[in-house]
Scaffold this motif. Sequence first.
Motif, PDB file in Angstrom:
ATOM      1  N   VAL A   1     -54.315 -31.996  34.637  1.00 35.41           N
ATOM      2  CA  VAL A   1     -55.801 -32.098  35.103  1.00 35.41           C
ATOM      3  C   VAL A   1     -55.922 -32.294  36.589  1.00 35.41           C
ATOM      4  O   VAL A   1     -56.713 -31.598  37.485  1.00 35.41           O
ATOM      5  CB  VAL A   1     -56.716 -33.038  34.103  1.00 35.41           C
ATOM      6  CG1 VAL A   1     -58.129 -32.960  34.848  1.00 35.41           C
ATOM      7  CG2 VAL A   1     -56.781 -32.559  32.993  1.00 35.41           C
ATOM      8  N   PHE A   2     -55.124 -33.403  36.930  1.00 32.66           N
ATOM      9  CA  PHE A   2     -54.892 -33.551  38.584  1.00 32.66           C
ATOM     10  C   PHE A   2     -54.350 -32.494  39.201  1.00 32.66           C
ATOM     11  O   PHE A   2     -54.898 -32.214  40.346  1.00 32.66           O
ATOM     12  CB  PHE A   2     -54.152 -34.968  38.713  1.00 32.66           C
ATOM     13  CG  PHE A   2     -54.782 -36.244  38.413  1.00 32.66           C
ATOM     14  CD1 PHE A   2     -55.895 -36.774  39.381  1.00 32.66           C
ATOM     15  CD2 PHE A   2     -54.243 -36.850  37.562  1.00 32.66           C
ATOM     16  CE1 PHE A   2     -56.360 -37.682  39.013  1.00 32.66           C
ATOM     17  CE2 PHE A   2     -55.033 -38.101  37.107  1.00 32.66           C
ATOM     18  CZ  PHE A   2     -56.167 -38.656  38.043  1.00 32.66           C
ATOM     19  N   LYS A   3     -53.415 -31.564  38.884  1.00 30.77           N
ATOM     20  CA  LYS A   3     -52.822 -30.550  39.475  1.00 30.77           C
ATOM     21  C   LYS A   3     -54.177 -29.551  39.575  1.00 30.77           C
ATOM     22  O   LYS A   3     -54.283 -28.749  40.300  1.00 30.77           O
ATOM     23  CB  LYS A   3     -51.771 -29.859  38.678  1.00 30.77           C
ATOM     24  CG  LYS A   3     -51.271 -28.791  39.433  1.00 30.77           C
ATOM     25  CD  LYS A   3     -50.169 -28.191  38.584  1.00 30.77           C
ATOM     26  CE  LYS A   3     -49.662 -26.744  39.185  1.00 30.77           C
ATOM     27  NZ  LYS A   3     -48.681 -25.987  38.249  1.00 30.77           N
ATOM     28  N   ALA A   4     -54.794 -29.358  38.345  1.00 33.91           N
ATOM     29  CA  ALA A   4     -55.961 -28.044  38.701  1.00 33.91           C
ATOM     30  C   ALA A   4     -56.878 -28.590  39.463  1.00 33.91           C
ATOM     31  O   ALA A   4     -57.390 -27.773  40.232  1.00 33.91           O
ATOM     32  CB  ALA A   4     -56.372 -28.146  37.146  1.00 33.91           C
TER      33      ALA A   4
ATOM     34  N   ILE B   1     -55.049 -21.607  35.211  1.00 37.50           N
ATOM     35  CA  ILE B   1     -54.813 -22.982  35.463  1.00 37.50           C
ATOM     36  C   ILE B   1     -55.614 -24.003  34.848  1.00 37.50           C
ATOM     37  O   ILE B   1     -55.441 -25.012  34.094  1.00 37.50           O
ATOM     38  CB  ILE B   1     -54.261 -23.263  36.699  1.00 37.50           C
ATOM     39  CG1 ILE B   1     -53.194 -22.415  37.284  1.00 37.50           C
ATOM     40  CG2 ILE B   1     -54.094 -24.854  37.220  1.00 37.50           C
ATOM     41  CD1 ILE B   1     -52.821 -22.373  38.778  1.00 37.50           C
ATOM     42  N   LEU B   2     -57.102 -23.595  35.290  1.00 39.30           N
ATOM     43  CA  LEU B   2     -58.086 -24.561  34.631  1.00 39.30           C
ATOM     44  C   LEU B   2     -58.211 -24.518  32.944  1.00 39.30           C
ATOM     45  O   LEU B   2     -58.462 -25.598  32.531  1.00 39.30           O
ATOM     46  CB  LEU B   2     -59.429 -24.120  35.194  1.00 39.30           C
ATOM     47  CG  LEU B   2     -59.729 -24.312  36.480  1.00 39.30           C
ATOM     48  CD1 LEU B   2     -60.810 -23.484  37.189  1.00 39.30           C
ATOM     49  CD2 LEU B   2     -59.672 -25.687  36.949  1.00 39.30           C
ATOM     50  N   GLU B   3     -58.062 -23.381  32.412  1.00 37.54           N
ATOM     51  CA  GLU B   3     -57.917 -23.256  30.993  1.00 37.54           C
ATOM     52  C   GLU B   3     -56.817 -24.307  30.340  1.00 37.54           C
ATOM     53  O   GLU B   3     -57.024 -24.873  29.599  1.00 37.54           O
ATOM     54  CB  GLU B   3     -57.837 -21.832  30.481  1.00 37.54           C
ATOM     55  CG  GLU B   3     -59.044 -20.825  30.658  1.00 37.54           C
ATOM     56  CD  GLU B   3     -58.678 -19.607  30.043  1.00 37.54           C
ATOM     57  OE1 GLU B   3     -58.265 -19.600  29.019  1.00 37.54           O
ATOM     58  OE2 GLU B   3     -58.865 -18.560  30.840  1.00 37.54           O
ATOM     59  N   ASP B   4     -55.602 -24.060  31.195  1.00 34.52           N
ATOM     60  CA  ASP B   4     -54.468 -24.767  30.511  1.00 34.52           C
ATOM     61  C   ASP B   4     -54.642 -26.394  30.564  1.00 34.52           C
ATOM     62  O   ASP B   4     -54.302 -27.027  29.843  1.00 34.52           O
ATOM     63  CB  ASP B   4     -53.286 -24.440  31.449  1.00 34.52           C
ATOM     64  CG  ASP B   4     -52.556 -23.025  31.237  1.00 34.52           C
ATOM     65  OD1 ASP B   4     -53.049 -22.349  30.179  1.00 34.52           O
ATOM     66  OD2 ASP B   4     -51.824 -22.392  32.083  1.00 34.52           O
ATOM     67  N   ALA B   5     -55.443 -26.760  31.694  1.00 28.17           N
ATOM     68  CA  ALA B   5     -55.773 -27.942  31.719  1.00 28.17           C
ATOM     69  C   ALA B   5     -57.105 -28.465  31.081  1.00 28.17           C
ATOM     70  O   ALA B   5     -57.169 -29.742  30.754  1.00 28.17           O
ATOM     71  CB  ALA B   5     -56.108 -28.441  33.480  1.00 28.17           C
TER      72      ALA B   5
ATOM     73  N   ASN C   1     -65.515 -27.484  30.769  1.00 24.87           N
ATOM     74  CA  ASN C   1     -65.304 -28.592  29.750  1.00 24.87           C
ATOM     75  C   ASN C   1     -65.222 -30.064  30.513  1.00 24.87           C
ATOM     76  O   ASN C   1     -64.210 -30.071  31.211  1.00 24.87           O
ATOM     77  CB  ASN C   1     -64.214 -28.079  28.966  1.00 24.87           C
ATOM     78  CG  ASN C   1     -63.708 -29.440  27.923  1.00 24.87           C
ATOM     79  OD1 ASN C   1     -64.716 -30.282  27.704  1.00 24.87           O
ATOM     80  ND2 ASN C   1     -62.638 -29.450  27.369  1.00 24.87           N
ATOM     81  N   VAL C   2     -66.299 -30.705  30.447  1.00 27.23           N
ATOM     82  CA  VAL C   2     -66.188 -32.031  31.345  1.00 27.23           C
ATOM     83  C   VAL C   2     -65.356 -33.058  30.686  1.00 27.23           C
ATOM     84  O   VAL C   2     -65.072 -34.080  31.402  1.00 27.23           O
ATOM     85  CB  VAL C   2     -67.584 -32.444  31.648  1.00 27.23           C
ATOM     86  CG1 VAL C   2     -68.572 -31.381  32.183  1.00 27.23           C
ATOM     87  CG2 VAL C   2     -68.636 -32.814  30.356  1.00 27.23           C
ATOM     88  N   LEU C   3     -64.936 -32.890  29.437  1.00 28.13           N
ATOM     89  CA  LEU C   3     -64.202 -34.139  28.793  1.00 28.13           C
ATOM     90  C   LEU C   3     -63.138 -34.733  29.636  1.00 28.13           C
ATOM     91  O   LEU C   3     -62.709 -35.843  29.734  1.00 28.13           O
ATOM     92  CB  LEU C   3     -63.786 -33.720  27.405  1.00 28.13           C
ATOM     93  CG  LEU C   3     -63.308 -34.662  26.328  1.00 28.13           C
ATOM     94  CD1 LEU C   3     -64.183 -36.006  26.344  1.00 28.13           C
ATOM     95  CD2 LEU C   3     -62.982 -34.140  25.197  1.00 28.13           C
ATOM     96  N   PRO C   4     -62.163 -33.640  30.205  1.00 28.20           N
ATOM     97  CA  PRO C   4     -60.906 -34.177  30.897  1.00 28.20           C
ATOM     98  C   PRO C   4     -61.461 -34.983  32.028  1.00 28.20           C
ATOM     99  O   PRO C   4     -60.814 -35.845  32.338  1.00 28.20           O
ATOM    100  CB  PRO C   4     -60.145 -32.593  31.186  1.00 28.20           C
ATOM    101  CG  PRO C   4     -60.655 -32.147  30.121  1.00 28.20           C
ATOM    102  CD  PRO C   4     -61.963 -32.174  29.809  1.00 28.20           C
TER     103      PRO C   4
END
Length: 146
Positions: free
Chosen positions: A4-7, A48-52, A69-72
């Motif tokens: 998530v940080f990488k994305a 990448i955003l989907e993978d995260a 998706n705001v959960l992460p």
Amino acid sequence: MDIVFKALADPTRRLVLDRLLEEPGLTLSDLVTGTGMRRQSASKHIQILEDAGLVVVERSGREKKHFINVLPIQQISRRWVDKFSKVRGDAILNLKEALEAGGGAKREDNSQTADPQPADRFALTDEKQASERGPEVTSFFTPLEE
């Protein structure tokens, strides 16, 4: 959380998330419109955003609609941001209590005032005054020597 940080580290991906927050359900074509980004590049960023887990895709016929998706992001906020906000808030409350317990701020001429000026409120002129603050206040703002 590393993924998530990488994305989130890439400004283009943050722009995509901003656009999806403003207009949920955009297609890939909608996302690239007005950005100067090519479809292939946008597709890689979205993957990448989907993978995260930051973007979810809903198929509607031949179209793929993208939603944030705001959960992460909330998990990151709870794990990192909120924790540090509490520490900062506690330190400010400790400072407030310490200043109120002192009966007013000391000026350089050692006179007391009930309503100190903002610049005087936090001015410390010597080691003695710094030690009077106590470790609960000092530890947040300056490292304590052991």
